[in-house]
Every structure is written in C-alpha cells, then in structure tokens.
Design a protein around this motif. Structure first.
Motif, PDB file in Angstrom:
ATOM      1  N   GLY A  42       0.812  -1.227   0.000  1.00 40.93           N
ATOM      2  CA  GLY A  42       0.000   0.000   0.000  1.00 40.93           C
ATOM      3  C   GLY A  42       0.838   1.267   0.000  1.00 40.93           C
ATOM      4  O   GLY A  42       0.305   2.367   0.168  1.00 40.93           O
TER       5      GLY A  42
ATOM      6  N   VAL B 213       0.889   4.025  -3.597  1.00 45.75           N
ATOM      7  CA  VAL B 213      -0.214   3.761  -4.545  1.00 45.75           C
ATOM      8  C   VAL B 213      -1.269   4.870  -4.527  1.00 45.75           C
ATOM      9  O   VAL B 213      -2.315   4.760  -5.163  1.00 45.75           O
ATOM     10  N   GLY B 214      -0.981   5.950  -3.834  1.00 45.97           N
ATOM     11  CA  GLY B 214      -1.914   7.081  -3.792  1.00 45.97           C
ATOM     12  C   GLY B 214      -2.968   6.919  -2.721  1.00 45.97           C
ATOM     13  O   GLY B 214      -3.033   5.894  -2.027  1.00 45.97           O
ATOM     14  N   LYS B 215      -3.778   7.963  -2.597  1.00 45.51           N
ATOM     15  CA  LYS B 215      -4.842   7.957  -1.584  1.00 45.51           C
ATOM     16  C   LYS B 215      -6.195   7.937  -2.278  1.00 45.51           C
ATOM     17  O   LYS B 215      -6.374   8.596  -3.300  1.00 45.51           O
ATOM     18  N   PRO B 216      -7.155   7.227  -1.701  1.00 43.63           N
ATOM     19  CA  PRO B 216      -8.490   7.276  -2.311  1.00 43.63           C
ATOM     20  C   PRO B 216      -9.046   8.696  -2.259  1.00 43.63           C
ATOM     21  O   PRO B 216      -8.784   9.434  -1.311  1.00 43.63           O
ATOM     22  N   GLY B 217      -9.783   9.062  -3.261  1.00 37.40           N
ATOM     23  CA  GLY B 217     -10.363  10.414  -3.304  1.00 37.40           C
ATOM     24  C   GLY B 217     -11.544  10.452  -4.232  1.00 37.40           C
ATOM     25  O   GLY B 217     -11.979   9.421  -4.758  1.00 37.40           O
ATOM     26  N   ARG B 218     -12.050  11.647  -4.444  1.00 39.17           N
ATOM     27  CA  ARG B 218     -13.206  11.812  -5.329  1.00 39.17           C
ATOM     28  C   ARG B 218     -12.713  11.770  -6.776  1.00 39.17           C
ATOM     29  O   ARG B 218     -11.945  12.634  -7.182  1.00 39.17           O
ATOM     30  N   PRO B 219     -13.106  10.769  -7.568  1.00 43.31           N
ATOM     31  CA  PRO B 219     -12.588  10.707  -8.943  1.00 43.31           C
ATOM     32  C   PRO B 219     -13.247  11.751  -9.839  1.00 43.31           C
ATOM     33  O   PRO B 219     -14.425  12.054  -9.685  1.00 43.31           O
TER      34      PRO B 219
ATOM     35  N   TYR C 211     -14.046  13.248 -13.821  1.00 44.89           N
ATOM     36  CA  TYR C 211     -14.140  12.933 -15.242  1.00 44.89           C
ATOM     37  C   TYR C 211     -12.897  13.477 -15.952  1.00 44.89           C
ATOM     38  O   TYR C 211     -12.456  14.556 -15.607  1.00 44.89           O
ATOM     39  N   PRO C 212     -12.265  12.857 -16.910  1.00 39.58           N
ATOM     40  CA  PRO C 212     -12.685  11.609 -17.572  1.00 39.58           C
ATOM     41  C   PRO C 212     -12.104  10.340 -16.938  1.00 39.58           C
ATOM     42  O   PRO C 212     -12.044   9.309 -17.618  1.00 39.58           O
ATOM     43  N   TYR C 213     -11.743  10.374 -15.716  1.00 36.69           N
ATOM     44  CA  TYR C 213     -11.330   9.190 -14.957  1.00 36.69           C
ATOM     45  C   TYR C 213     -10.186   8.413 -15.608  1.00 36.69           C
ATOM     46  O   TYR C 213     -10.131   7.190 -15.515  1.00 36.69           O
TER      47      TYR C 213
ATOM     48  N   PRO D  88      -5.682   6.989 -13.040  1.00 32.53           N
ATOM     49  CA  PRO D  88      -5.771   6.288 -11.760  1.00 32.53           C
ATOM     50  C   PRO D  88      -4.559   6.594 -10.876  1.00 32.53           C
ATOM     51  O   PRO D  88      -3.417   6.590 -11.360  1.00 32.53           O
ATOM     52  N   ALA D  89      -4.841   6.873  -9.598  1.00 30.44           N
ATOM     53  CA  ALA D  89      -3.763   7.300  -8.690  1.00 30.44           C
ATOM     54  C   ALA D  89      -2.718   6.214  -8.479  1.00 30.44           C
ATOM     55  O   ALA D  89      -1.549   6.518  -8.234  1.00 30.44           O
ATOM     56  N   SER D  90      -3.126   4.949  -8.572  1.00 27.83           N
ATOM     57  CA  SER D  90      -2.149   3.880  -8.317  1.00 27.83           C
ATOM     58  C   SER D  90      -1.108   3.768  -9.433  1.00 27.83           C
ATOM     59  O   SER D  90      -0.023   3.245  -9.213  1.00 27.83           O
ATOM     60  N   LEU D  91      -1.469   4.230 -10.628  1.00 27.85           N
ATOM     61  CA  LEU D  91      -0.509   4.177 -11.739  1.00 27.85           C
ATOM     62  C   LEU D  91       0.161   5.553 -11.843  1.00 27.85           C
ATOM     63  O   LEU D  91       0.094   6.217 -12.873  1.00 27.85           O
TER      64      LEU D  91
END
Lengths: 144, 256
Positions: free
Chosen positions: A96, A99-105, A107-109, A112-115
């Motif tokens: 973990g 890989v970034g932090k979860p957040g409000r995605p 548009y246009p999505y 991805p924070a993990s990449l």
C-alpha cells in the motif's frame, strides 16, 4: 471448452503493449523471473561438474569464458538488477506504499492514482539500472 | 445575429456531410451453441465526430444485420452493459468514440475471460457470484431505522475513503484486462476485490474480518501482481489496483 470460458490464457501475458508501462513491467518481471530460474538450474548443473574432477570443472569454466558465455552472463546481470529493483517497487506497492490515496474521482477518470509517476519512474529506473549493469558487466568481461 | 442565422442553416448540413467519414467495423460473430469457430463480418459505416462504437453497432443492426448480439442499456456509461473488446482492449462501446480510436478498421469482440453467450454478449454469472461472495453491503448490528438510534454520521473525509470504489458499475472491463484472470479460473478478480475494499474502508461497516478471511485464499488477493491493467481500463475511475494494494495492507498488518 476453451471457447466456452473464453479465457485469454498465456497469450494474455505475451502481449505487453496494450496497457501501458505497468503491464510492460509485469511482463518483464515474469520474463526475467523465468530467465533467472533457468540460470539457477544451469548454475547447479555447472557447479555439480566439480564432483567429476578438476578437468571436468575446468572444461565447464572455459564455457563461461567464451563470447556466448559472456553475453549470457551479461543478460543474467541485467535480469537480476531489473528483477531486484522492480521487485522492491512491487513489494512496496503491494504493502500500500506509493499507490496514492483514495479520493473523489473526476471525469474523464483516466488518471488512476495507483498508476502514478512515482511508479513509472521506478520502472524506468529499473530498466535503466539493468542496462547500465549489463554494460558494466560486458565491459569487465570483454575488457574493452 | 439575424443576418448570420439563415446562412448557418443553409451551410450547416453541407458542412456536417463533408465531415462524415467511414470506417470498417469488424464484428465478431459466434454462437457457442451452434458454431465451433468465431467469424468476423465487416461492415462499412459512416461516422461523425461524436459517433460511438455502440452507435456504429446499432447502425449495423438497423441496416445490415439485425442478428448481431449486443447488450446495452443506458448509452451513457452508467449501466455497465456494453463492455467489449475494441481494437484489442476492453472498453465500454457507448463511451468509446470512433474518432478517438485513430483507425480505419475497428474490431469489436466479446470481452476476454468471460464465457460467450453470443456474438458480443458475455456471461457475468461468475463475476456477480464473486461480487456477492464478498458481502457487498454494510454489515452492522445497529440500524438507522431502529427506534431510538440516530443516523450514521460520516465526515467528508470518511466518505472519501470509499467513495471512488462505490463508482463501480460492474461492467467487467477490469476482470477482462487482468492477466491473472487470463489464466486462473478461480481468481476472485479485481472487481470483487475492489468492492471488498469499498466496504472494509467504510467506517459504518463491521464486516472487515469476514471479508478479509474470504480474500485471504490461494486464489484470492495474493494472486494479484499489481500489473495495473484493471485501473487502466476502468471507465469510472474506481482504480481497483489501488483498492487491492490497500486491502492487502490490512492482511499484512500495515493498516488497522
């Protein structure tokens, strides 16, 4: 039956170009892993010749001193370095880390924070370091 | 404005017509019940800047071959029905514009790693059963509707911990792109694992241990090798790769 499951199978691994550098790193990690496994098997066979006496051992050592032997050893160096450095990246990511932090995605999505760039940089660094180590190995072995 | 309007009305259809180009749409046709091999049928379809792959398939159905099997519903990437392989990559047909593919030939096939029902339609049975196995609901003794209890308050920070993962529309693109799904028929898959994280990260939920027990399996979370392809193809920004690595942190003891 294969048609029914429609599984991509091993050919899903063989084409690394569809999903970006991360999938390429995954492919290279598998390839270098298999290469190193083959080297370890060959290495056990090589060193086991010592039980047949000094002549057999010297003969085997001569094989590693040929041009082909040097190229194979240079590849082993490259595979080891890439597998180690990229392996550390993957292990940290799998814990973990980075890989970034979860957040409000938004548009246009498509980012991805993990990449993220940290991982991309680590992958490029792994490839670069492997190439440098190979070059150094070739220089030492060929004495250029 | 008044002087410009009639000119625009006259010229607009001509301008739009001249922008119309055509592509070759190659559609995979296969009925596993009656056929043994997959065939590709080519159609020449006109398209404009905003024409989607789904629009083109519907033109084929309307004008050339009504028998093409395709599943779709909302046409605005909200229902997750029209996932298919477009030029070799899994994508939603309604969310993929032909003009953005930069190709004169567009090949559409059913998604990999799902059994084919017919033509472009695949079965989601296994994905849904894996999803269901991970208990995709809030597990809690308390209830908002029980007498004398209050609503579950969450801060915006609490919500952001799981919000992006609740965007999943179960389109199956992540499972189709996953290299582990390509070879391991028992792997839970990135879709279900991301949903497990969605509920584990929700502070109203008390089912973390149950879910971790389910995914801590030889065909569970440890089969993910962080290739990231699931996140690359996700049309809703769910980022299953991140969810899986964060979920793994719980099992490795990095997260509580």
């Amino acid at each position: 039956m294969e048609k029914q499951t429609n599984r991509e199978g091993i050919k899903g691994w063989l084409n690394p170009t569809r999903y970006g550098i991360e999938r390429f790193a995954y492919w290279l990690m598998r390839l270098t892993g298999l290469g190193l496994l083959a080297y370890f098997v060959a290495h056990i066979i090589e060193t086991s010749t010592i039980v047949d006496g000094k002549d057999a051992w010297d003969k085997m050592l001569e094989l590693t001193q040929t041009t082909e032997g040097h190229i194979i050893l240079a590849l082993v160096i490259g595979m080891s370095v890439f597998h180690t450095v990229n392996g550390i990246r993957v292990m940290l990511g799998q814990g973990g880390i980075g890989v970034g932090k979860p957040g409000r995605p938004d548009y246009p999505y498509n980012k991805p924070a993990s990449l993220n760039n940290k991982h991309k940089l680590c992958i490029y660094a792994s490839i670069g370091l492997a190439a440098l180590a190979m070059l150094y190995g070739l220089q030492v072995m060929f004495g250029v | 404005m008044a002087a410009i309007a009639p000119q625009t009305l006259e010229e607009k259809p001509v301008a739009v017509e001249s922008q119309s180009k055509s592509i070759t749409l190659r559609i995979s046709k296969f009925n596993p019940k009656t056929e043994s091999n997959r065939n590709f049928v080519d159609f020449t379809i006109p398209y404009k800047k905003w024409t989607t792959v789904l629009d083109a398939i519907l033109v084929v159905k309307e004008n050339f071959d009504h028998s093409v099997g395709v599943r779709y519903s909302c046409r605005q990437s909200s229902c997750g029905s029209c996932g298919m392989k477009i030029n070799g990559k899994p994508a939603l047909a309604c969310y993929t514009k032909i003009s953005e593919l930069n190709s004169n030939t567009i090949t559409v096939e059913p998604m990999d790693n799902f059994p084919i029902i017919r033509d472009l339609v695949v079965s989601f049975e296994r994905m849904f059963s894996a999803h269901k196995k991970l208990k995709p609901y809030i597990i809690s003794e308390d209830s908002e509707i029980t007498k004398d209890t209050k609503e579950f308050l969450q801060t915006p920070e609490d919500v952001e911990k799981y919000l992006q993962f609740s965007n999943c529309i179960k389109c199956g693109l992540c499972n189709s792109a996953c290299p582990t799904m390509a070879t391991d028929s028992s792997f839970i898959g990135p879709q279900a694992l991301a949903q497990a994280y969605r509920y584990v990260a929700d502070n109203r939920d008390k089912g973390k241990n149950d879910r971790l027990k389910i995914i801590d399996d030889s065909h569970g979370i440890w089969r993910c090798h962080f290739a990231g392809s699931c996140s690359k193809v996700c049309p809703k920004g769910v980022d299953p790769a991140m969810a899986i690595q964060l979920l793994r942190g719980y099992l490795l003891g990095f997260r509580k």
